[in-house]
Design a protein around this motif. Structure first.
Motif, PDB file in Angstrom:
ATOM      1  N   VAL A 135       0.814  -1.227   0.000  1.00 14.60           N
ATOM      2  CA  VAL A 135       0.000   0.000   0.000  1.00 14.60           C
ATOM      3  C   VAL A 135       0.846   1.274   0.000  1.00 14.60           C
ATOM      4  CG1 VAL A 135      -1.646   1.350   1.362  1.00 14.60           C
ATOM      5  CG2 VAL A 135      -2.045  -1.079   0.977  1.00 14.60           C
ATOM      6  N   PRO A 136       1.862   1.416   0.884  1.00 11.73           N
ATOM      7  CA  PRO A 136       2.557   2.708   0.983  1.00 11.73           C
ATOM      8  C   PRO A 136       3.187   3.192  -0.309  1.00 11.73           C
ATOM      9  CG  PRO A 136       3.115   1.310   2.853  1.00 11.73           C
ATOM     10  CD  PRO A 136       2.364   0.463   1.895  1.00 11.73           C
ATOM     11  N   PHE A 137       3.640   2.265  -1.160  1.00 13.42           N
ATOM     12  CA  PHE A 137       4.384   2.663  -2.347  1.00 13.42           C
ATOM     13  C   PHE A 137       3.553   3.504  -3.311  1.00 13.42           C
ATOM     14  CE2 PHE A 137       6.655   1.796  -6.400  1.00 13.42           C
ATOM     15  CZ  PHE A 137       7.902   2.263  -6.018  1.00 13.42           C
ATOM     16  N   VAL A 138       2.230   3.326  -3.284  1.00 19.98           N
ATOM     17  CA  VAL A 138       1.382   4.062  -4.224  1.00 19.98           C
ATOM     18  C   VAL A 138       0.711   5.269  -3.577  1.00 19.98           C
ATOM     19  CG1 VAL A 138       0.942   2.006  -5.615  1.00 19.98           C
ATOM     20  CG2 VAL A 138      -0.608   2.562  -3.753  1.00 19.98           C
ATOM     21  N   LEU A 139       0.962   5.507  -2.278  1.00 20.01           N
ATOM     22  CA  LEU A 139       0.322   6.646  -1.616  1.00 20.01           C
ATOM     23  C   LEU A 139       1.074   7.944  -1.892  1.00 20.01           C
ATOM     24  CD1 LEU A 139      -0.592   5.176   1.895  1.00 20.01           C
ATOM     25  CD2 LEU A 139      -2.163   5.791   0.050  1.00 20.01           C
ATOM     26  N   PRO A 140       0.371   9.047  -2.064  1.00 21.14           N
ATOM     27  CA  PRO A 140       1.029  10.353  -2.246  1.00 21.14           C
ATOM     28  C   PRO A 140       1.827  10.750  -1.009  1.00 21.14           C
ATOM     29  CG  PRO A 140      -1.283  10.425  -2.922  1.00 21.14           C
ATOM     30  CD  PRO A 140      -1.087   9.129  -2.215  1.00 21.14           C
ATOM     31  N   THR A 141       2.906  11.474  -1.224  1.00 20.27           N
ATOM     32  CA  THR A 141       3.775  11.862  -0.103  1.00 20.27           C
ATOM     33  C   THR A 141       3.057  12.778   0.882  1.00 20.27           C
ATOM     34  OG1 THR A 141       4.647  13.686  -1.437  1.00 20.27           O
ATOM     35  CG2 THR A 141       5.895  11.627  -1.437  1.00 20.27           C
ATOM     36  N   VAL A 142       2.189  13.654   0.375  1.00 22.06           N
ATOM     37  CA  VAL A 142       1.488  14.556   1.299  1.00 22.06           C
ATOM     38  C   VAL A 142       0.536  13.788   2.200  1.00 22.06           C
ATOM     39  CG1 VAL A 142       1.680  16.642  -0.094  1.00 22.06           C
ATOM     40  CG2 VAL A 142      -0.202  15.078  -0.514  1.00 22.06           C
ATOM     41  N   VAL A 143      -0.064  12.722   1.674  1.00 21.22           N
ATOM     42  CA  VAL A 143      -0.960  11.900   2.487  1.00 21.22           C
ATOM     43  C   VAL A 143      -0.175  11.200   3.590  1.00 21.22           C
ATOM     44  CG1 VAL A 143      -2.469   9.874   2.462  1.00 21.22           C
ATOM     45  CG2 VAL A 143      -2.656  11.581   0.658  1.00 21.22           C
ATOM     46  N   VAL A 144       0.977  10.648   3.235  1.00 21.17           N
ATOM     47  CA  VAL A 144       1.795   9.938   4.215  1.00 21.17           C
ATOM     48  C   VAL A 144       2.310  10.906   5.283  1.00 21.17           C
ATOM     49  CG1 VAL A 144       3.933   8.626   4.540  1.00 21.17           C
ATOM     50  CG2 VAL A 144       2.434   8.132   2.599  1.00 21.17           C
ATOM     51  N   ALA A 145       2.806  12.063   4.853  1.00 22.26           N
ATOM     52  CA  ALA A 145       3.314  13.041   5.817  1.00 22.26           C
ATOM     53  C   ALA A 145       2.219  13.472   6.781  1.00 22.26           C
ATOM     54  CB  ALA A 145       3.888  14.248   5.079  1.00 22.26           C
ATOM     55  N   LEU A 146       1.048  13.743   6.261  1.00 19.52           N
ATOM     56  CA  LEU A 146      -0.054  14.167   7.124  1.00 19.52           C
ATOM     57  C   LEU A 146      -0.523  13.024   8.020  1.00 19.52           C
ATOM     58  CD1 LEU A 146      -1.583  16.721   7.685  1.00 19.52           C
ATOM     59  CD2 LEU A 146      -3.239  16.097   5.937  1.00 19.52           C
ATOM     60  N   ALA A 147      -0.453  11.785   7.514  1.00 20.33           N
ATOM     61  CA  ALA A 147      -0.852  10.629   8.329  1.00 20.33           C
ATOM     62  C   ALA A 147       0.053  10.481   9.548  1.00 20.33           C
ATOM     63  CB  ALA A 147      -0.822   9.365   7.477  1.00 20.33           C
ATOM     64  N   PHE A 148       1.364  10.691   9.365  1.00 22.54           N
ATOM     65  CA  PHE A 148       2.275  10.574  10.499  1.00 22.54           C
ATOM     66  C   PHE A 148       2.136  11.758  11.455  1.00 22.54           C
ATOM     67  CE2 PHE A 148       4.309   7.245   8.058  1.00 22.54           C
ATOM     68  CZ  PHE A 148       4.668   6.349   9.055  1.00 22.54           C
ATOM     69  N   ARG A 149       1.784  12.912  10.946  1.00 23.54           N
ATOM     70  CA  ARG A 149       1.495  14.030  11.850  1.00 23.54           C
ATOM     71  C   ARG A 149       0.227  13.751  12.653  1.00 23.54           C
ATOM     72  NH1 ARG A 149       2.276  19.705   8.696  1.00 23.54           N
ATOM     73  NH2 ARG A 149       1.291  20.427  10.622  1.00 23.54           N
ATOM     74  N   ALA A 150      -0.754  13.115  11.995  1.00 19.63           N
ATOM     75  CA  ALA A 150      -1.987  12.777  12.702  1.00 19.63           C
ATOM     76  C   ALA A 150      -1.757  11.705  13.761  1.00 19.63           C
ATOM     77  CB  ALA A 150      -3.042  12.300  11.701  1.00 19.63           C
ATOM     78  N   LEU A 151      -0.708  10.894  13.593  1.00 26.06           N
ATOM     79  CA  LEU A 151      -0.424   9.842  14.569  1.00 26.06           C
ATOM     80  C   LEU A 151       0.570  10.292  15.637  1.00 26.06           C
ATOM     81  CD1 LEU A 151      -0.641   6.832  15.442  1.00 26.06           C
ATOM     82  CD2 LEU A 151       1.308   6.392  13.920  1.00 26.06           C
ATOM     83  N   LEU A 152       1.685  10.923  15.211  1.00 25.71           N
ATOM     84  CA  LEU A 152       2.790  11.206  16.124  1.00 25.71           C
ATOM     85  C   LEU A 152       3.012  12.687  16.394  1.00 25.71           C
ATOM     86  CD1 LEU A 152       5.363   8.693  14.577  1.00 25.71           C
ATOM     87  CD2 LEU A 152       4.009   8.364  16.654  1.00 25.71           C
ATOM     88  N   GLY A 153       2.242  13.549  15.763  1.00 25.89           N
ATOM     89  CA  GLY A 153       2.438  14.989  15.934  1.00 25.89           C
ATOM     90  C   GLY A 153       1.969  15.487  17.294  1.00 25.89           C
ATOM     91  N   GLU A 154       2.132  16.786  17.497  1.00 25.85           N
ATOM     92  CA  GLU A 154       1.756  17.399  18.773  1.00 25.85           C
ATOM     93  C   GLU A 154       0.276  17.208  19.057  1.00 25.85           C
ATOM     94  OE1 GLU A 154       1.923  21.784  20.977  1.00 25.85           O
ATOM     95  OE2 GLU A 154       2.889  21.476  19.029  1.00 25.85           O
ATOM     96  N   ARG A 155      -0.552  17.291  17.988  1.00 25.33           N
ATOM     97  CA  ARG A 155      -1.987  17.054  18.126  1.00 25.33           C
ATOM     98  C   ARG A 155      -2.369  15.652  17.666  1.00 25.33           C
ATOM     99  NH1 ARG A 155      -4.377  22.080  14.877  1.00 25.33           N
ATOM    100  NH2 ARG A 155      -2.596  21.550  13.541  1.00 25.33           N
TER     101      ARG A 155
END
Length: 564
Positions: free
Chosen positions: A104-124
C-alpha cells in the motif's frame, strides 16, 4: 533465431522507440538544458559550482541529504530483509493480507503519508492525545514534529515495499538445494544464513538498497512537511532557491549534482538487477510452516511491527478527519467547498479531484504509448548502447520533480521567431501530464520488461507462419499474454500522477487553477487554524481513498515477477 534476424528485430524496436526517445529529449532534456543555460549564462558553470562548494550551509544540505538517506536505507533494510525472508519461506495465517498491506505505501502520495504521520505522532496526534488523557499530563509527551525521527519513520513506511518486493521475488525463485546441502554438511542455520543465503541474495539486496537510497536522497514532500527549516534535502533546497529566493544558478547546480548522482545510482541498480536475475536452475520455493517457538515469535513480531507501521498512520488520518472535539462529524468534509478566506488560489475540492483524475488519465495513456516500445527494446539482449539507454530512461526516478516543473516554466515560455510569437505553454493545462508521464515512464518500463523477457518469440513466429500479418500476430499473441502487465503498468502510471507533489506544486505557481489534490492539501497546511488542518485531513482521506482503489486494481493485474 539467426543473428541477422535478431539484429533486424532490434533495429525495428529502435525505430518504434524513436517517438518515445524524442519525447524524452523534448520534455526532459530540453527543460533541464533550459535551466542550465538560464542559470549559467552570466557567470558560467564554474562560478556556480564554486558558489555551492564555498557555501557551508549548502554543503550541509548535501551532507544531510546523504546522511538521512543512509539512515533511511539502513532502517528500511533492518525491517524489510526479515519481512521478505519470512514471506518468501513461511506459510502462516494472514500472509496474503500482510503482502497486500506492505504494498500500500508505495502508491500513496507523499502529502498523504506526511499528514498521516502528523496525525499519529504529531503534537496534536492520536498517540499524544491518548497519553495526555490517560496519564493526565499538561503537555504532550512525544515531541516528534519537525524531527529527523519522524522523517526516517515515514521513509521506512514508503520504501518497505521496495525491499520486500525485490527480495521476496528473489528468494521465492532461488535454488533451495544450496542451503539444504550446507545443512546436510552440518552447518547450523545461522551459518547457512550468513555464508549461503545472504551472499546469494547480495545483488538483490544491494539493488534494493540503492533504490531506497535514490528515493530518499531526493525526497521532497516528506521532508518539506515533516522536517524543520534546518532539515533540508537537496530537492527541498532546490525548491527554496528557485521559487522563494529566485537564485537559479544555485538551484541549477544542485539539480545537476542530484541528476549526476541519480544517474550513477540507477546505472548501478540496473546492473545489480541483471545480476540478481541470473537463473540458478531453480523452481518455485515451497512454503513451510513455522514449527518452533522462536520462528513463530519472529513471524508474529515482524507481522505486528510491519502492519502497525502501515495501519496506524492511515487510521489516524481518517479518524482525525472524522472527529471534531471528540465527536464524530463530517464538518471538515463539508468545509472543503467553502472559500473562507476569499483566496485567489482557492480551488474547490471537486475541481482539484477532477484535475487529478484527468491528469492521471492522460498520463496513463501517454506513459503506455511511450513506455511499451522502450520496454520491447530493453527486453532484447542488451549491448552497451542499450544498457546506457536503460540507465538514462531511469533518470526521472532520481531527478527532482521540482526541477522538472521549474524547467517547464523556463523552457516553454513564449518565443518570437521571424515576427511570429509562439504560444506561452506555461499556463497550458496539458503541461503537468507531460511531466507526470516522465515520472511514470520508469515504472511502466520496469513493469513490462520482465513480462516481455518471458514471452516466447516462437509463438509470434508460429502466428506468422499461419498467415498472420505482424500487427495481427502482435494483437493475437503479445497483447493477449501481456494484457495483465499492461494493465498493471497503466495503473502504476495513474497512481504516480495522482500522488505527484513536486512538479504539481511548481507548475501551479503559474497556473493556480490547475492545482491537484496534493497541492490543495499543502495549501491548507500552509494556513493557520484547526479548521484548515482538519480540511487537509479530509482532503487527504479522499485522496487516499482514490489511491487505494487504484491499488486494489493494481494488485489484481500486477505481474508477480515485476521489479515493483
Amino acid at each position: 533465431m539467426s543473428n541477422t534476424h535478431q539484429r533486424r528485430i532490434q533495429w525495428l524496436y529502435w525505430i518504434l522507440a524513436l517517438p518515445a526517445l524524442a519525447f524524452f529529449v523534448l520534455f526532459f532534456g530540453v527543460p533541464l538544458w533550459a535551466i542550465m543555460q538560464r542559470a549559467f549564462a552570466e557567470k558560467g558553470l564554474g562560478a556556480a559550482i564554486q558558489m555551492v562548494f564555498s557555501n557551508r550551509s549548502l554543503l550541509q544540505v548535501v551532507a544531510w541529504s546523504a546522511w538521512q538517506a543512509t539512515l533511511s536505507t539502513m532502517l528500511t533494510l533492518l525491517l524489510g530483509v526479515p519481512t521478505a525472508y519470512i514471506l518468501a519461506h513461511y506459510r502462516f495465517p494472514g500472509r496474503a493480507l500482510l503482502r497486500s498491506l506492505i504494498a500500500v505505501p508505495f502508491v500513496l502520495p507523499t502529502v498523504v503519508v506526511a499528514l498521516a504521520f502528523r496525525a499519529l505522532l504529531g503534537e496534536r496526534g492520536l498517540i499524544n492525545r491518548w497519553l495526555v488523557a490517560w496519564l493526565e499530563l499538561a503537555q504532550p509527551p512525544l515531541e516528534l514534529e519537525q524531527s529527523l525521527g519522524m522523517i526516517l519513520i515515514a521513509h521506512v513506511f514508503f520504501n518497505l515495499t521496495v525491499v520486500v518486493r525485490l527480495l521476496t521475488a528473489y528468494w521465492s525463485n532461488h535454488d533451495p538445494r544450496l542451503e539444504a546441502s550446507a545443512q546436510v554438511l552440518g552447518a547450523p542455520r545461522w551459518r547457512v544464513w550468513l555464508e549461503v543465503t545472504l551472499p546469494l541474495a547480495m545483488p538483490a539486496l544491494l539493488a534494493a538498497a540503492l533504490l531506497v537510497f535514490t528515493f530518499t536522497f531526493s525526497a521532497f514532500g516528506t521532508v518539506l512537511l515533516l522536517g524543520s527549516s534546518q532539515q533540508r534535502t537537496i530537492e527541498v533546497e532546490i525548491y527554496d532557491q528557485a521559487i522563494h529566493q529566485f537564485n537559479l544558478p544555485i538551484a541549477a547546480t544542485l539539480s545537476l549534482l542530484q541528476i549526476l548522482t541519480s544517474l550513477g545510482l540507477t546505472l548501478a541498480y540496473t546492473r545489480l538487477v541483471r545480476r540478481s536475475s541470473v537463473p540458478q536452475e531453480a523452481q518455485a520455493l515451497s512454503l513451510r510452516r513455522a514449527r518452533t517457538w522462536p520462528s513463530r515469535v519472529a513471524i508474529g513480531g515482524v507481522m505486528l511491527l510491519a502492519s502497525s507501521l502501515i495501519v496506524l498512520p492511515l487510521a489516524s488520518l481518517v479518524l482525525g478527519a472524522l472527529r471534531i472535539e471528540g465527536q464524530w462529524s463530517l464538518e471538515y468534509f463539508r468545509m472543503l467547498g467553502i472559500n473562507q478566506r476569499g483566496s485567489y488560489a482557492y480551488v474547490p475540492p471537486t475541481q482539484a479531484m477532477l484535475n487529478s483524475l484527468r491528469y492521471a488519465g492522460i498520463t496513463t495513456i501517454l506513459a503506455l504509448v511511450f513506455g511499451l516500445p522502450c520496454a520491447y527494446l530493453l527486453a532484447q539482449p542488451q549491448g552497451r548502447l542499450t544498457r546506457l539507454l536503460d540507465g538514462v530512461l531511469m533518470l526521472p526516478l532520481g531527478t527532482s520533480a521540482v526541477t522538472v516543473g521549474l524547467g517547464y516554466i523556463i523552457a516553454f515560455r513564449s518565443y518570437e521567431f521571424w515576427g511570429w510569437e509562439t504560444p506561452d505553454l506555461r499556463r497550458w493545462s496539458g503541461l503537468l501530464p507531460l511531466a507526470h508521464t516522465l515520472l511514470a515512464l520508469p515504472f511502466v518500463i520496469r513493469t513490462m520488461v520482465p513480462a516481455l523477457r518471458r514471452l516466447n518469440p516462437q509463438l509470434r513466429e508460429a502466428a506468422r507462419m499461419l498467415g498472420a500479418k505482424p500487427w495481427q500476430a502482435w494483437r493475437e499473441v503479445d497483447l493477449g499474454l501481456l494484457l495483465p502487465s499492461i494493465m498493471a503498468a497503466g495503473l502504476f502510471a495513474f497512481t504516480v500522477s495522482l500522488g505527484d507533489f513536486g512538479a504539481a506544486l511548481v507548475v501551479s505557481v503559474t497556473s493556480p487553477a490547475t492545482a491537484t489534490m496534493p497541492v490543495v492539501i499543502f495549501r491548507f497546511l500552509g494556513q493557520p487554524g484547526a479548521s484548515n488542518y482538519g480540511q487537509a485531513l479530509a482532503m487527504s482521506s479522499l485522496l487516499m481513498g482514490v489511491t487505494f482503489i487504484s491499488f486494489l486494481l493494481l494488485e489484481r493485474f500486477r505481474d508477480q515477477t515485476s521489479e515493483w
